[in-house]
Motif scaffolding. Structure first.
Motif, short mmCIF file in Angstrom:
data_model
loop_
_atom_site.label_atom_id
_atom_site.label_comp_id
_atom_site.label_asym_id
_atom_site.label_seq_id
_atom_site.Cartn_x
_atom_site.Cartn_y
_atom_site.Cartn_z
N ALA A 116 0.83 -1.21 0.00
CA ALA A 116 0.00 0.00 0.00
C ALA A 116 0.87 1.26 0.00
O ALA A 116 1.98 1.25 0.55
N PRO A 117 0.39 2.35 -0.59
CA PRO A 117 1.09 3.62 -0.47
C PRO A 117 1.15 4.04 1.00
O PRO A 117 0.29 3.61 1.80
N PRO A 118 2.09 4.87 1.39
CA PRO A 118 2.15 5.32 2.79
C PRO A 118 0.83 5.94 3.22
O PRO A 118 0.33 6.87 2.59
N GLY A 119 0.25 5.40 4.27
CA GLY A 119 -1.02 5.92 4.77
C GLY A 119 -2.22 5.56 3.92
O GLY A 119 -3.31 6.09 4.14
N GLY A 120 -2.04 4.65 2.95
CA GLY A 120 -3.12 4.34 2.03
C GLY A 120 -3.57 2.90 2.07
O GLY A 120 -3.40 2.20 3.07
N GLU A 121 -4.11 2.44 0.96
CA GLU A 121 -4.78 1.14 0.87
C GLU A 121 -4.16 0.32 -0.26
O GLU A 121 -3.84 0.85 -1.32
N SER A 122 -4.01 -0.95 -0.04
CA SER A 122 -3.47 -1.82 -1.08
C SER A 122 -4.56 -2.21 -2.08
O SER A 122 -5.76 -2.15 -1.76
N VAL A 123 -4.14 -2.62 -3.27
CA VAL A 123 -5.09 -3.10 -4.27
C VAL A 123 -5.77 -4.37 -3.77
O VAL A 123 -6.96 -4.59 -4.04
N ALA A 124 -5.04 -5.19 -3.04
CA ALA A 124 -5.65 -6.40 -2.47
C ALA A 124 -6.79 -6.04 -1.53
O ALA A 124 -7.83 -6.73 -1.49
N ALA A 125 -6.63 -4.97 -0.75
CA ALA A 125 -7.69 -4.54 0.16
C ALA A 125 -8.88 -4.00 -0.62
O ALA A 125 -10.04 -4.20 -0.22
N VAL A 126 -8.61 -3.33 -1.74
CA VAL A 126 -9.71 -2.84 -2.59
C VAL A 126 -10.50 -4.03 -3.12
O VAL A 126 -11.73 -4.04 -3.10
N ARG A 127 -9.78 -5.05 -3.57
CA ARG A 127 -10.48 -6.24 -4.08
C ARG A 127 -11.33 -6.88 -2.97
O ARG A 127 -12.44 -7.35 -3.23
N GLU A 128 -10.83 -6.90 -1.77
CA GLU A 128 -11.58 -7.54 -0.68
C GLU A 128 -12.91 -6.84 -0.44
O GLU A 128 -13.95 -7.50 -0.33
N ARG A 129 -12.89 -5.50 -0.37
CA ARG A 129 -14.17 -4.81 -0.11
C ARG A 129 -15.08 -4.81 -1.33
O ARG A 129 -16.30 -4.97 -1.19
N VAL A 130 -14.51 -4.66 -2.52
CA VAL A 130 -15.33 -4.70 -3.73
C VAL A 130 -15.89 -6.11 -3.93
O VAL A 130 -17.05 -6.29 -4.30
N GLY A 131 -15.07 -7.12 -3.65
CA GLY A 131 -15.52 -8.49 -3.78
C GLY A 131 -16.65 -8.82 -2.82
O GLY A 131 -17.61 -9.52 -3.19
N SER A 132 -16.57 -8.29 -1.61
CA SER A 132 -17.66 -8.51 -0.64
C SER A 132 -18.95 -7.89 -1.15
O SER A 132 -20.04 -8.48 -1.02
N TRP A 133 -18.84 -6.70 -1.73
CA TRP A 133 -20.03 -6.03 -2.29
C TRP A 133 -20.59 -6.85 -3.46
O TRP A 133 -21.81 -7.04 -3.57
N LEU A 134 -19.71 -7.35 -4.33
CA LEU A 134 -20.16 -8.17 -5.46
C LEU A 134 -20.88 -9.42 -4.97
O LEU A 134 -21.91 -9.82 -5.53
N ASP A 135 -20.33 -10.05 -3.94
CA ASP A 135 -20.96 -11.25 -3.40
C ASP A 135 -22.36 -10.94 -2.88
O ASP A 135 -23.29 -11.75 -3.03
#
Length: 206
Positions: A116-135
């Protein structure tokens, strides 16, 4: 089985997109992006179909997404799960700047989805929340239009099709692109083709 039809719409151009900068939630459409979104709405004004009584429209909370939805004549509710990646200290800065000042950090972010960027969010974390919404959409069924960000759409496709995480780098989503995912209750399918009826008249302003 519950049928689901999901149309993911990428927001129009922003200055950050054009200048290869890391975006932030306050980035709005630039003049060209707004014109393109309005032109898209005009082109579709004579071919609006119906998504059905259960249809819904949602949007990322970011300005670029809500402005795109407004320009397209959509009336979305805000969905936090569709927010763009939080770029932390890199928000508003260019790739070139970060490459000079933090080359190792940028390399790690570009090569490892868990970084993740300093103080930010990783792409893997984005997939986790977007994936939960898709589910959730998969379980609920129905017809949904979602206005969001190119990266969110890329990881959504990766999650829906069960692709390796690194595949997101091979997907390119242009501003105002429409990606359609459908399911008959078992698994997602990516549908490619013309979209003559992507706007629901029940979701547009009069």
């Amino acid at each position: 089985m519950t049928a689901t039809s999901l149309r993911l719409v990428a927001h129009a151009h922003t200055a950050a997109l054009r200048r290869a900068r890391f975006g932030g939630p306050d980035d709005g459409l630039d003049e060209g992006g707004l014109r393109a979104a309005l032109a898209q709405a005009h082109a579709g004004s004579d071919r609006r179909g119906h998504l059905g009584e259960g249809g819904a429209c949602v949007s990322s909370p970011a300005a670029a997404a809500t402005q795109t939805a407004d320009a397209l004549g959509l009336l979305p509710s805000i969905e936090a799960a569709l927010a763009d990646c939080d770029y932390g200290d890199w928000a508003g800065r260019s790739f070139e700047e970060i490459a000079v000042e933090q080359p190792q950090a940028l390399h790690s972010w570009m090569s490892a989805p868990e970084s993740a960027p300093p103080g930010g969010e990783s792409v893997a974390a984005v997939r986790e929340r977007v994936g939960s919404w898709l589910d959730e959409q998969h379980r609920a069924g129905g017809r949904v239009i979602a206005v969001t960000h190119p990266l969110v759409i890329r990881v959504a496709v990766v999650h829906a099709l069960g692709l390796p995480m690194a595949t997101y780098r091979q997907l390119d989503v242009e501003p105002l692109a429409i990606v359609r995912l459908t399911s008959q209750g078992t698994r997602w399918q990516l549908r490619l083709g013309a979209e003559p009826r992507w706007v629901d008249s029940a979701m547009v302003s009069s």
